[in-house]
Enzyme design. Sequence first.
Site, PDB file in Angstrom:
ATOM      1  N   ARG A  51       0.821  -1.267  -0.017  1.00  0.00           N
ATOM      2  CA  ARG A  51      -0.054  -0.090   0.182  1.00  0.00           C
ATOM      3  C   ARG A  51       0.782   1.128  -0.035  1.00  0.00           C
ATOM      4  O   ARG A  51       0.386   2.238  -0.487  1.00  0.00           O
ATOM      5  CB  ARG A  51      -0.947   0.003   1.088  1.00  0.00           C
ATOM      6  CG  ARG A  51      -1.922   1.252   1.267  1.00  0.00           C
ATOM      7  CD  ARG A  51      -3.102   1.068   1.831  1.00  0.00           C
ATOM      8  NE  ARG A  51      -3.161   0.347   3.021  1.00  0.00           N
ATOM      9  CZ  ARG A  51      -2.710   0.396   4.297  1.00  0.00           C
ATOM     10  NH1 ARG A  51      -1.954   1.370   4.616  1.00  0.00           N
ATOM     11  NH2 ARG A  51      -2.856  -0.660   5.122  1.00  0.00           N
ATOM     12  N   LYS A 200      -8.011   7.045 -18.920  1.00  0.00           N
ATOM     13  CA  LYS A 200      -8.239   7.560 -20.491  1.00  0.00           C
ATOM     14  C   LYS A 200      -7.034   7.456 -21.329  1.00  0.00           C
ATOM     15  O   LYS A 200      -6.484   6.282 -21.510  1.00  0.00           O
ATOM     16  CB  LYS A 200      -8.545   9.021 -20.179  1.00  0.00           C
ATOM     17  CG  LYS A 200      -9.594   9.382 -19.114  1.00  0.00           C
ATOM     18  CD  LYS A 200     -11.042   8.524 -19.312  1.00  0.00           C
ATOM     19  CE  LYS A 200     -11.801   8.357 -17.991  1.00  0.00           C
ATOM     20  NZ  LYS A 200     -12.079   9.695 -17.492  1.00  0.00           N
TER      21      LYS A 200
END
Length: 385
Positions: A51, A200
């Site tokens: 993490r 994207k």
Amino acid sequence: MAKKALKFATKLIHVGGKPDKETGAVIPPIYQTTTYAQSSPGKHQGYDYSRCQNPTRDRLEECLASIEKAKYALVTSSGISVVALILHALPKGSKILCGDDVYGGTYRLLTTVFNEIHDIRFVDTTDLKAVKQALTEHRPQLLWLESPTNPLLKITDLTKVTKLASEHKALSVVDNTFMSPYFQNPLDLGADIVMHSMTKYLNGHSDVLGGCLMTNQKSFYEKCWTLQKSIGPTASPFDSWLVQRGLKTLALRMEAHQKNALKIAKFLEGHSKVERVYYPGLKSHPQHSLAKRQMSGFGGMVTFFLKGDLKKSKRFLEKLKLFALAESLGGVESLIEHPAIMTHASVPKNIREELGIHDNLIRMSVGIEDVDDLISDLNSALSTL
Ligand SMILES: *Cc1c(COP(=O)(O)O)cnc(C)c1O
């Protein structure tokens, strides 16, 4: 060779892309691990838990920092989690000034989550006078910018607006998702922080969610890094690896997106069933000259108004065969959508109307297929109206 000397397309492939030290593997292995063995309590090689740090993610961050010409980059699990981290990095009760035509999810996050923590106002960032007035009256700690905007592709003069922000002691953040670092580098234009939805163009294949921020401000980066570790919107090693793989072709893809988008925008502009086309690369775009100055290209997003109503918009969208009717953008395949019903449904109707997001508005993410096939698909669907 100094990193500075490398050109954009070379950085995409070589920065963070060195062969694996241990084996020479040209494509280094994915460090698909959550934890790391320590030789003695607290004694490790810079990695203790994924993490916090992961070598595969580190490589991606190194490349991302270099293509936005930043010192620091932080990768997270989605674009919206980056937006959230940036907003969390501000002290409680901060004043935020945000563009009035931003990504729908950013608008939702600001108006339904962070409105409980901060004081949020909106302004048309393409209107310099309005920005100046809002900065003077509201005294925000942070100015949130998106250029071109979504879906209307309005251009904000980033040099002038970020200068105004810094004169008023506000940090400026630019969401650079639509242009990608290939066509626009907001840090060069005066922004303090730049962010992307990697979902994207950066990944470019519509198969990974991811987000990143880049900045030269060490303390802001460190704050966001600690928040990322504390809150946990971490990108997985595999997703990080996929984005880095996608990034390698960013320069090629952006050129192809732009070439196709310009041809399609011109085709639509000349079509009798189309009322108006918005593409920053068209001479008819109200801010074409600003776009030319500020960006090195015009991207792959094209927005247009059909002549007609909701019924006609629906018919047109249903008839298309190559363009997938889907939200999102920036993948190799062409996508098309209806902002009022799809991406911008969370913006209240009266505000949508004010912004010009009417029922005959269509947004396209032009892919890299052969443009003749795309135009013939559009032409057939338009001919049914
Ligand atoms: C998609 C998008 C986001 C949000 O990114 P996710 O990866 O979907 O969480 C933010 N800003 C812009 C401009 C986007 O297009």
